[in-house]
Scaffold this motif. Sequence first.
Motif, PDB file in Angstrom:
ATOM      1  N   ALA A   1       2.097  15.729  -7.552  1.00  0.00           N
ATOM      2  CA  ALA A   1       3.343  16.294  -7.042  1.00  0.00           C
ATOM      3  C   ALA A   1       4.249  15.219  -6.454  1.00  0.00           C
ATOM      4  O   ALA A   1       5.474  15.225  -6.675  1.00  0.00           O
ATOM      5  CB  ALA A   1       3.036  17.361  -5.997  1.00  0.00           C
ATOM      6  N   LEU A   2       3.682  14.286  -5.701  1.00  0.00           N
ATOM      7  CA  LEU A   2       4.483  13.220  -5.102  1.00  0.00           C
ATOM      8  C   LEU A   2       5.135  12.370  -6.186  1.00  0.00           C
ATOM      9  O   LEU A   2       6.301  11.983  -6.075  1.00  0.00           O
ATOM     10  CB  LEU A   2       3.604  12.355  -4.191  1.00  0.00           C
ATOM     11  N   THR A   3       4.387  12.087  -7.256  1.00  0.00           N
ATOM     12  CA  THR A   3       4.946  11.332  -8.378  1.00  0.00           C
ATOM     13  C   THR A   3       6.142  12.064  -8.975  1.00  0.00           C
ATOM     14  O   THR A   3       7.211  11.473  -9.197  1.00  0.00           O
ATOM     15  CB  THR A   3       3.875  11.122  -9.466  1.00  0.00           C
ATOM     16  N   ALA A   4       5.978  13.366  -9.230  1.00  0.00           N
ATOM     17  CA  ALA A   4       7.064  14.151  -9.832  1.00  0.00           C
ATOM     18  C   ALA A   4       8.274  14.223  -8.915  1.00  0.00           C
ATOM     19  O   ALA A   4       9.429  14.120  -9.366  1.00  0.00           O
ATOM     20  CB  ALA A   4       6.551  15.553 -10.164  1.00  0.00           C
ATOM     21  N   GLN A   5       8.025  14.404  -7.610  1.00  0.00           N
ATOM     22  CA  GLN A   5       9.135  14.543  -6.669  1.00  0.00           C
ATOM     23  C   GLN A   5       9.912  13.239  -6.498  1.00  0.00           C
ATOM     24  O   GLN A   5      11.146  13.238  -6.453  1.00  0.00           O
ATOM     25  CB  GLN A   5       8.608  15.041  -5.320  1.00  0.00           C
TER      26      GLN A   5
ATOM     27  N   ALA B   1       5.243  -0.095  -7.536  1.00  0.00           N
ATOM     28  CA  ALA B   1       6.012   0.502  -8.635  1.00  0.00           C
ATOM     29  C   ALA B   1       7.340  -0.248  -8.735  1.00  0.00           C
ATOM     30  O   ALA B   1       8.266  -0.034  -7.947  1.00  0.00           O
ATOM     31  CB  ALA B   1       6.237   1.987  -8.371  1.00  0.00           C
ATOM     32  N   GLU B   2       7.462  -1.149  -9.687  1.00  0.00           N
ATOM     33  CA  GLU B   2       8.576  -2.100  -9.728  1.00  0.00           C
ATOM     34  C   GLU B   2       9.935  -1.432  -9.903  1.00  0.00           C
ATOM     35  O   GLU B   2      10.972  -2.016  -9.565  1.00  0.00           O
ATOM     36  CB  GLU B   2       8.341  -3.115 -10.849  1.00  0.00           C
ATOM     37  N   ALA B   3       9.968  -0.200 -10.431  1.00  0.00           N
ATOM     38  CA  ALA B   3      11.254   0.456 -10.685  1.00  0.00           C
ATOM     39  C   ALA B   3      11.940   0.925  -9.408  1.00  0.00           C
ATOM     40  O   ALA B   3      13.134   1.251  -9.428  1.00  0.00           O
ATOM     41  CB  ALA B   3      11.044   1.648 -11.626  1.00  0.00           C
ATOM     42  N   ILE B   4      11.204   0.976  -8.298  1.00  0.00           N
ATOM     43  CA  ILE B   4      11.794   1.447  -7.043  1.00  0.00           C
ATOM     44  C   ILE B   4      12.493   0.273  -6.349  1.00  0.00           C
ATOM     45  O   ILE B   4      11.866  -0.742  -6.049  1.00  0.00           O
ATOM     46  CB  ILE B   4      10.725   2.054  -6.122  1.00  0.00           C
ATOM     47  N   PRO B   5      13.802   0.394  -6.070  1.00  0.00           N
ATOM     48  CA  PRO B   5      14.537  -0.702  -5.426  1.00  0.00           C
ATOM     49  C   PRO B   5      13.977  -1.002  -4.038  1.00  0.00           C
ATOM     50  O   PRO B   5      13.605  -0.095  -3.298  1.00  0.00           O
ATOM     51  CB  PRO B   5      15.972  -0.154  -5.323  1.00  0.00           C
TER      52      PRO B   5
ATOM     53  N   ALA C   1       0.666   4.449  -7.658  1.00  0.00           N
ATOM     54  CA  ALA C   1       1.476   3.377  -8.245  1.00  0.00           C
ATOM     55  C   ALA C   1       1.447   3.460  -9.769  1.00  0.00           C
ATOM     56  O   ALA C   1       2.482   3.320 -10.434  1.00  0.00           O
ATOM     57  CB  ALA C   1       0.966   2.020  -7.767  1.00  0.00           C
ATOM     58  N   ARG C   2       0.264   3.698 -10.326  1.00  0.00           N
ATOM     59  CA  ARG C   2       0.142   3.805 -11.788  1.00  0.00           C
ATOM     60  C   ARG C   2       0.929   5.007 -12.310  1.00  0.00           C
ATOM     61  O   ARG C   2       1.647   4.908 -13.304  1.00  0.00           O
ATOM     62  CB  ARG C   2      -1.344   3.922 -12.158  1.00  0.00           C
ATOM     63  N   ARG C   3       0.809   6.148 -11.629  1.00  0.00           N
ATOM     64  CA  ARG C   3       1.531   7.349 -12.077  1.00  0.00           C
ATOM     65  C   ARG C   3       3.046   7.127 -12.002  1.00  0.00           C
ATOM     66  O   ARG C   3       3.797   7.528 -12.898  1.00  0.00           O
ATOM     67  CB  ARG C   3       1.144   8.547 -11.206  1.00  0.00           C
ATOM     68  N   LEU C   4       3.504   6.511 -10.905  1.00  0.00           N
ATOM     69  CA  LEU C   4       4.935   6.281 -10.750  1.00  0.00           C
ATOM     70  C   LEU C   4       5.468   5.340 -11.824  1.00  0.00           C
ATOM     71  O   LEU C   4       6.547   5.575 -12.393  1.00  0.00           O
ATOM     72  CB  LEU C   4       5.216   5.702  -9.367  1.00  0.00           C
ATOM     73  N   SER C   5       4.733   4.278 -12.087  1.00  0.00           N
ATOM     74  CA  SER C   5       5.181   3.317 -13.098  1.00  0.00           C
ATOM     75  C   SER C   5       5.310   3.985 -14.462  1.00  0.00           C
ATOM     76  O   SER C   5       6.297   3.775 -15.184  1.00  0.00           O
ATOM     77  CB  SER C   5       4.211   2.135 -13.164  1.00  0.00           C
ATOM     78  N   LEU C   6       4.340   4.822 -14.815  1.00  0.00           N
ATOM     79  CA  LEU C   6       4.400   5.534 -16.099  1.00  0.00           C
ATOM     80  C   LEU C   6       5.545   6.534 -16.113  1.00  0.00           C
ATOM     81  O   LEU C   6       6.273   6.670 -17.106  1.00  0.00           O
ATOM     82  CB  LEU C   6       3.076   6.251 -16.359  1.00  0.00           C
TER      83      LEU C   6
END
Length: 713
Positions: free
Chosen positions: A289-293, A460-464, A704-709
Amino acid sequence: MEASVEQLVYVREDEYTVARMSADGVPDFVATGRALAGVQPGETLRLFGDWSRHPRYGRRFAVSGCERVTPSSVRAIRIYLGSGLIRGIGPRLAYAIVDHFGEATLKVIDTEPERLTEVVNIGPLRQAQIVAAWQEQKAIAALMVTLQGLGVSPLLAAKIYQVFGQDADEVLATDPYRLIGRVRGIGFRIADRIALQSGVPERSPQRVRAALLDRLEAAGNRDGHCYVPVATLVREAAELIEQDQDLVRPTVDALAAERRVVLETAPGRPGQAEQVVAYLKHVHSREVALTAQLTALMKARSTLPLRSYREDPDLHEDQRAAVTMALTSTVSIITGGPGCGKSHTVKAIATTVRAAGGTVTLTAPTGKAAKRLSELTGLPAMTVHRMLAQQPDPDPETLFDERPSQADLVVVDEASMLDLHLATRLTSAVRPGSHLLLIGDSDQLPSIGAGDVLADLLRAEAIPRVQLTHVFRQQGGSGIIDAAHRIRAGRLPARPGGGGFWFEELDDPEQVARRVAHLAMVAIPRKQNVDPAQVQVLCPMRKGETGATALGRLIQDQLNPAADDKPEHWSGATVFRVGDRVMPIRNNYDKGVFNGETGTVTAVVREERAIDIRTDDGESVRYSFDELDDLTHAYAISVHRSQGSEYPFVVAPIVAESGGVMLRRKLLYTLVTRARAWVVLVGQREALELAVHRLGHPRNTGLARRLSLSLDT
């Protein structure tokens, strides 16, 4: 002999108890022994044991066994009812009841309770309250006898009854494993002892399931892991119940089929192959859920009412970059160590948004952190929990015209303290299009609860993100900042000329404890001309001679010793006295108190079985005796408990007791950065070196893995 408990003098962690007793025909005396565990003032006991003479404390009765008995004499009944054991009856009412009914008092309460209304000041409501409390005490007393027969501490009886009520006996007899996680102080080992004593077979599926679930829960509660490799889980559960792994492995699949556990394939450690891992269902759901949000918040179009803004020339280059990022990215992170201007940057961002007509909510995980954020920025701030609980309430001062969590900009300070559960609740409440800004120091300790949210988001590199590195504060307390940055870099702190940091070398843990207590109670208050309440003792560990429990008791006995005219109440091995400094260890929205706040005990109200506290903010709060597990003394606290707080003066023991298992770089760094003016470490140089160089183990998380994907798609 039979005797009444007049007062508890001392209760040790191992339940060794010292009590002052009275008996007909015998001078008042002291009884000692572990057999007295759980007794309360007012109870009548049948004692078994021998008289002895202590070289320092004199004649005493060493108790080898005791039984609770119903008081029979008028004097014993009056002591019993006036002690506060029965809620609703205080000393005055006890005298009135016993004067009216005499030796038949307890029989009347038990078999003819309607007659209580014959006593002045007892109406139907008070009578019903007394009867309910009487029945509860009878049930708890019977439960204590049951637990003693099972070889389990009777101190747990009240806690079990509080959770299960009249069903407590049935739970103990049919499914003791239900106690795990629901009754404070009962883990697998105690529940398993009860189960085996009750006839549960050693190889029963019920026992294997409980062991597996316990190991998963322990991994989260003790080590902060979100998952455990199945091979590790099976091995640890098998060791716990002393059975073969072949018996345990099929139960993992059974739990997965029931959706109590989720199995996934996850990357192994560097250089290792993929592995099958197990999550508790609710932990897995939160991570997903945290990844999706977070993904939804990042991909949403910004609704920030800001078309353009002027850069502040007074800000450092890093700070200007952080302001730009926060105003243009819907999710972003600012990190940095002490003195790097995080709070000033937050103020600049919030001021810019408010000047454009936008709404801003400043939050932090604890009350002290929120208060500190407000003081540093000059803007209102609240706890994350309070923000999530708020209803719409227009406030022209803070520009909240909606729920605070749905402001145009939501800032969360001390983000390293966010565990998986709180982060999931937080992001679910933030409105898509709003900006979520996390502020934190990634070198501090991670959250107490499961997860390592800030570290995972930084992976998660995509997060500024912007890291502030320029140190501004060089005046007053610069020794603390210098020590913190040296520790962060893996170097031993040095004592700078500007002061603020001091290390005093001592080897013996007992001497270390005494020195820490003296510094906190006498030396620093005298030298700095401050109240001892301005000096906080922080401990890397809870147990041991230099742990928070022992040091806290040592300081309490010196600053607020027992006295005949000072009311007190023992809860297990902890005594709460009027004048004690205390701290809630969990949030209570009904009471309006939050983890990390501090206050002072102002009253022990025996007839209501409660203590009253006045918080440092001036609020009055009542805790019932059944709720005292939610409080701890604030004389000495763990470093984990200090997160988000700042104190003028900090004193801490640094010793390698029990191998120094808690000594690691992040803990030492967090400890040192809690101090505003001075931090004094007392202990062993090798322990200090161990803390600086030991990095600790990373937590098992999949965020971190879920967010990156998710963010790459």
